[in-house]
Enzyme design. Structure first.
Site, mmCIF file in Angstrom:
data_model
loop_
_atom_site.group_PDB
_atom_site.id
_atom_site.type_symbol
_atom_site.label_atom_id
_atom_site.label_comp_id
_atom_site.label_asym_id
_atom_site.label_seq_id
_atom_site.Cartn_x
_atom_site.Cartn_y
_atom_site.Cartn_z
ATOM 1 N N MET A 189 37.222 47.038 -46.466
ATOM 2 C CA MET A 189 38.442 47.605 -46.977
ATOM 3 C C MET A 189 38.301 49.117 -47.341
ATOM 4 O O MET A 189 37.842 49.815 -46.684
ATOM 5 C CB MET A 189 39.117 46.611 -47.814
ATOM 6 C CG MET A 189 39.689 45.487 -47.017
ATOM 7 S SD MET A 189 41.102 44.794 -47.826
ATOM 8 C CE MET A 189 41.527 43.913 -46.383
ATOM 9 N N LEU A 206 41.047 48.337 -39.343
ATOM 10 C CA LEU A 206 40.773 49.646 -38.758
ATOM 11 C C LEU A 206 40.721 50.687 -39.735
ATOM 12 O O LEU A 206 41.905 51.108 -40.295
ATOM 13 C CB LEU A 206 41.725 50.048 -37.371
ATOM 14 C CG LEU A 206 41.864 48.904 -36.420
ATOM 15 C CD1 LEU A 206 42.888 49.608 -35.593
ATOM 16 C CD2 LEU A 206 40.579 48.748 -35.789
ATOM 17 N N GLU A 207 39.451 51.087 -39.995
ATOM 18 C CA GLU A 207 39.248 52.193 -41.234
ATOM 19 C C GLU A 207 38.245 52.969 -40.772
ATOM 20 O O GLU A 207 37.686 53.238 -39.773
ATOM 21 C CB GLU A 207 38.877 51.128 -42.318
ATOM 22 C CG GLU A 207 39.729 50.029 -42.704
ATOM 23 C CD GLU A 207 39.071 49.490 -44.152
ATOM 24 O OE1 GLU A 207 38.691 50.244 -44.967
ATOM 25 O OE2 GLU A 207 39.179 48.282 -43.979
ATOM 26 N N GLU A 208 37.920 53.870 -41.917
ATOM 27 C CA GLU A 208 36.715 54.800 -41.557
ATOM 28 C C GLU A 208 35.360 54.052 -41.227
ATOM 29 O O GLU A 208 35.291 52.984 -41.750
ATOM 30 C CB GLU A 208 36.487 55.721 -42.816
ATOM 31 C CG GLU A 208 37.902 56.578 -43.210
ATOM 32 C CD GLU A 208 37.429 57.645 -44.176
ATOM 33 O OE1 GLU A 208 36.253 57.986 -44.254
ATOM 34 O OE2 GLU A 208 38.333 58.130 -44.752
#
Length: 409
Positions: free
Chosen positions: A1, A157-159
């Site tokens: 997260m 879908l994150e960094e």
């Protein structure tokens, strides 16, 4: 997260969403005895995150007994650390040869529960970055679905993938292919939350989904690590995100809520925000009152009081840093699923408010020049510069801005 998850990982239709989950593809992991049709109701939409191999994994069976929880979101499937387009757990444990996670899944299914797998997360290399196109990305994820006979999957879908348009196109394309090739597969998409709903990259991801004609069971945001102060800030972000879904897909408010999800963080967040049991109840009431499609949190590994108690000081991957009984936060997921968790005694003390005290860092000045690592105080919070800046006020540019919120003083 978000940043903590870098630490932790180091180691469709509106009708479907509104009515709950229906039957899913058949099958189960080796040795499991769960219903081959998967879980009914809203269980996949309520599944909290669990790292099965890292951060002192709790006994899933014990959580099920204590709370009535039936579904778990296992995290995270990544590309191999050394490169390639094959699925691994955490970048290090190949899915193809896994027995450990399969054992966890079997124990959960033996008690009548089930799991979803989450792909991506914060940090690490994602398959969408390494695989050459959407088809090869989908093929890698299909290995996970087939091995564990999954009925649900989450695209987190994150960094750093979040900012890579090509990688995001691969992930969205893969999700669409999996949805088409696995009838009934429950698909969620989870991304960063900001005060206005989601940031620029989140909006670009939604536009990519629209372009590809992909609609998952829900798009969920994570309203934490972005200057959020309890439940009121989170529900405000969810309201704003609903407007973004409406404008992007042409939905009315009710349809947008039926495709919208919440993914919170229990206890102390990376940036010193605190989310107590009462905050979870407020957001749960908002989610159910607005017909939202998902309610989950990061993570079950953290859903226990620290020992010795550390109720203000640090953020941990293995405890919440707030007073609680074990698995308190999991019970809100159980409620969202429509079940009634068993009662438990209240925590020994009230959940903490933001820590008090006086800021020791110098006050932010609009005329001063700051470079990476410089710390300032502003509006009762401590902030650290990520890069060179001048006349950019802390707290006004969101989590993707120059200032990292280090929490209240």
């Amino acid at each position: 997260m978000k940043p903590l998850r870098a630490l932790l990982c180091g180691a469709a239709s509106a009708a479907l969403a509104a009515a709950g989950l229906t039957a899913f593809v058949t099958g189960q992991a080796s040795g499991a005895t769960a219903d081959a049709a998967g879980l009914g109701g809203r269980w996949y939409a309520a599944a909290p995150y669990l790292m099965p191999l890292d951060n002192n994994p709790p006994d899933a069976s014990a959580i099920m007994d204590a709370t009535g929880l039936k579904a778990f979101q296992l995290a995270f499937v990544l590309a191999p650390n050394g490169g390639g387009c094959s699925p691994t757990w955490g970048g290090t444990a190949p899915v193809s040869s896994d027995t450990a996670v399969a054992g966890v899944i079997s124990s959960i299914r033996a008690k009548g529960g089930d799991v979803s797998a989450s792909v991506g997360g914060y940090g690490g290399t994602k398959l969408g970055q390494n695989c050459s196109d959407a088809a090869s990305t989908a093929a890698a994820y299909q290995q996970v679905i087939t091995k564990y006979q999954l009925k649900a999957i989450d695209f987190d879908l994150e960094e750093p993938e979040y900012e890579n348009a090509t990688a995001i196109a691969h992930e969205i394309g893969a999700a669409k292919i999996l949805q088409q090739n696995n009838p009934g597969l429950y698909v969620s998409v989870t991304t960063a939350g900001t005060a206005d709903g989601t940031g620029w990259f989140g909006k670009q991801m939604l536009n990519e989904a629209k372009t590809q004609g992909f609609v998952p069971d829900n798009f969920s945001i994570m309203p934490f690590d972005g200057g959020f102060s309890g439940a009121a800030a989170q529900t405000s972000a969810l309201t704003n995100f609903n407007s973004i879904l409406q404008s992007t897909f042409g939905w009315n408010a009710a349809t947008a809520y039926a495709h919208e999800g919440f993914s919170g963080m229990n206890g102390r967040s990376d940036t010193g925000e605190f989310f107590s049991q009462s905050d979870f109840q407020t957001v749960l009431d908002y989610a159910t009152g607005h017909g939202m499609a998902r309610f989950t949190f990061w993570s079950l590994n953290r859903d226990r009081q620290c020992s010795p108690p550390d109720n203000n000081g640090t953020t941990s991957g293995t405890c919440s840093s707030v007073p609680q009984a074990a698995w308190d936060f999991a019970k809100y997921s159980v409620k969202f699923a429509g079940a009634t968790p068993p009662s438990s005694p209240p925590p020994s003390s009230a959940p903490p408010s933001s820590p008090g005290g006086t800021c020791t860092a110098a006050a932010w000045s609009s005329g001063a020049v700051y470079t990476q690592g410089n710390e300032v105080s502003h509006n009762g919070h401590r902030w650290k510069a990520k890069w060179w800046t001048q006349n950019e006020e802390p707290g006004t540019t969101g989590e993707w801005g120059v200032w990292q919120d280090e929490g209240t003083c």
